[in-house]
Design a protein around this motif. Structure first.
Motif, short mmCIF file in Angstrom:
data_model
loop_
_atom_site.label_atom_id
_atom_site.label_comp_id
_atom_site.label_asym_id
_atom_site.label_seq_id
_atom_site.Cartn_x
_atom_site.Cartn_y
_atom_site.Cartn_z
N PHE A 19 13.02 -5.14 5.39
CA PHE A 19 13.02 -4.50 4.07
C PHE A 19 12.96 -5.55 2.96
CE2 PHE A 19 14.84 -2.42 0.35
CZ PHE A 19 14.11 -1.24 0.34
N VAL A 20 12.09 -5.30 1.99
CA VAL A 20 11.88 -6.24 0.90
C VAL A 20 12.35 -5.61 -0.41
CG1 VAL A 20 10.15 -7.54 -0.40
CG2 VAL A 20 9.92 -7.28 2.08
N ARG A 21 13.25 -6.30 -1.08
CA ARG A 21 13.74 -5.84 -2.39
C ARG A 21 12.89 -6.46 -3.49
NH1 ARG A 21 19.75 -4.49 -2.45
NH2 ARG A 21 20.16 -3.88 -0.31
N LEU A 46 2.11 -4.53 -6.10
CA LEU A 46 1.38 -5.12 -4.99
C LEU A 46 1.55 -4.27 -3.73
CD1 LEU A 46 2.54 -7.60 -6.95
CD2 LEU A 46 1.01 -8.85 -5.46
N LYS A 47 0.99 -4.73 -2.62
CA LYS A 47 0.98 -3.91 -1.40
C LYS A 47 2.25 -4.10 -0.58
CE LYS A 47 -4.07 -3.95 -1.11
NZ LYS A 47 -5.24 -4.28 -0.25
N CYS A 120 4.78 -2.00 -3.08
CA CYS A 120 4.74 -0.55 -2.92
C CYS A 120 5.10 -0.14 -1.49
CB CYS A 120 3.35 -0.03 -3.28
SG CYS A 120 2.99 -0.22 -5.04
N LYS A 121 4.84 -0.98 -0.55
CA LYS A 121 5.30 -0.79 0.84
C LYS A 121 6.47 -1.74 1.04
CE LYS A 121 3.63 -1.48 5.61
NZ LYS A 121 4.13 -2.85 5.87
N LYS A 122 7.66 -1.19 1.13
CA LYS A 122 8.86 -2.03 1.18
C LYS A 122 9.10 -2.65 2.55
CE LYS A 122 10.49 -1.51 -3.06
NZ LYS A 122 9.27 -1.07 -3.75
N GLU A 136 -0.41 6.04 3.54
CA GLU A 136 0.64 6.76 4.26
C GLU A 136 2.02 6.36 3.75
OE1 GLU A 136 0.50 9.32 6.44
OE2 GLU A 136 -1.60 9.29 5.78
N TYR A 137 2.22 5.09 3.48
CA TYR A 137 3.50 4.63 2.93
C TYR A 137 3.71 5.16 1.51
CZ TYR A 137 4.94 1.49 6.70
OH TYR A 137 5.37 0.98 7.90
N LEU A 138 2.65 5.21 0.74
CA LEU A 138 2.75 5.74 -0.62
C LEU A 138 3.15 7.21 -0.59
CD1 LEU A 138 -0.36 4.05 -2.29
CD2 LEU A 138 2.04 3.60 -2.84
N LYS A 139 2.66 7.94 0.40
CA LYS A 139 3.04 9.35 0.54
C LYS A 139 4.48 9.47 1.02
CE LYS A 139 -1.61 11.07 1.65
NZ LYS A 139 -2.47 11.64 2.73
N LYS A 140 4.83 8.66 2.01
CA LYS A 140 6.15 8.75 2.64
C LYS A 140 7.27 8.37 1.67
CE LYS A 140 6.92 5.80 5.95
NZ LYS A 140 6.94 5.15 7.29
N ASP A 141 7.02 7.37 0.84
CA ASP A 141 8.05 6.87 -0.08
C ASP A 141 7.76 7.22 -1.53
OD1 ASP A 141 9.39 5.79 2.04
OD2 ASP A 141 8.74 3.73 1.72
N ALA A 142 6.94 8.24 -1.74
CA ALA A 142 6.51 8.58 -3.10
C ALA A 142 7.68 8.81 -4.04
CB ALA A 142 5.61 9.81 -3.07
#
Length: 236
Positions: A19-21, A46-47, A120-122, A136-142
């Motif tokens: 996990f990235v803060r 960023l990604k 945006c993808k942690k 998919e990550y943008l949807k999951k963590d929207a």
């Protein structure tokens, strides 16, 4: 607020070691206060972190004995060289690369201007992130990413890639958006500027192309009535 969001919700969705803060960079003293007092709050979206390990992006410009930090501070890598150029351009309305390239004020600006860096993808990834995976990550963590942006309240958002750009535009009502082609949109209700640019480490894109990929659209925007309205809002 961000640490509470990370601790209580977001980090629990992923392995702790990946996990990235992120958020407001700790490049200056009292960075949070400086950010919320700033007229221009520039956030780079960023990604993901590409080495697969956890980290706190906010520490990457702290002046310490970490050799990577020193490279970042001296703009000795493509990532922070390109971020610094665009940050300087957007905070000084400077769209001429000839006045930015090798300008010592660009480095000074990076180390004195509050700005935000957001993955945006942690969950840290590898050297390449395909658009369909990012989507998919943008949807999951929207909800969580929208919450992060609502906490930070940036008024200039630089999106590194079209999936992120589409995600951010989707946060605003269409009737409130002035659309200047594919690369720039402006919410006149909240006075928020959304710019699509290259990723700072995009291959085959040199520093001039990276700068122009953001600033040419910004330059055109400044000549519009909405551009003039945006600049006027910064003077209030």
């Amino acid at each position: 607020q961000l640490d509470i969001l990370f601790d209580n919700i977001w980090e629990r969705k992923y392995p702790e070691y990946t996990f990235v803060r992120d958020g407001i960079m700790r490049n200056i003293p009292n960075e949070n206060e400086a950010w919320f007092n700033a007229k221009r709050r520039v956030a780079f979206l960023l990604k993901d972190k590409s080495d697969g390990s956890c980290d706190d992006v906010r520490d990457w410009l702290i002046d310490n004995d970490n050799p990577n930090n020193q490279k970042n501070r001296k703009l000795s890598n493509k990532l922070f060289r390109n971020i610094a150029n665009v940050l300087y351009g957007l905070t000084h309305d400077e769209c001429d690369f000839g006045k930015v390239e090798n300008n010592p004020d660009v480095e000074k600006s990076l180390l004195s201007t509050p700005f935000a860096y957001i993955e945006c993808k942690k969950e840290a990834g590898g050297g390449c992130l395909k658009d369909n995976v990012l989507i998919e990550y943008l949807k999951k963590d929207a909800d969580l990413l929208q919450m992060e942006l609502s906490i930070l309240k940036p008024n200039i958002i630089v999106c590194s890639g079209w999936p992120i750009n589409e995600f951010v535009r989707g946060m605003f009502l269409k009737e409130n958006l002035y659309i200047q082609g594919n690369n720039l949109a402006y919410c006149h209700k909240t006075k928020t500027l959304i710019i699509l640019g290259y990723h700072p480490t995009a291959p085959f894109i040199n520093t001039l192309q990276h700068f122009a990929g953001t600033m040419e659209h910004y330059k055109k925007f400044l000549d519009t009535k909405y551009g003039k309205e945006f600049i006027a809002s910064l003077m209030d």
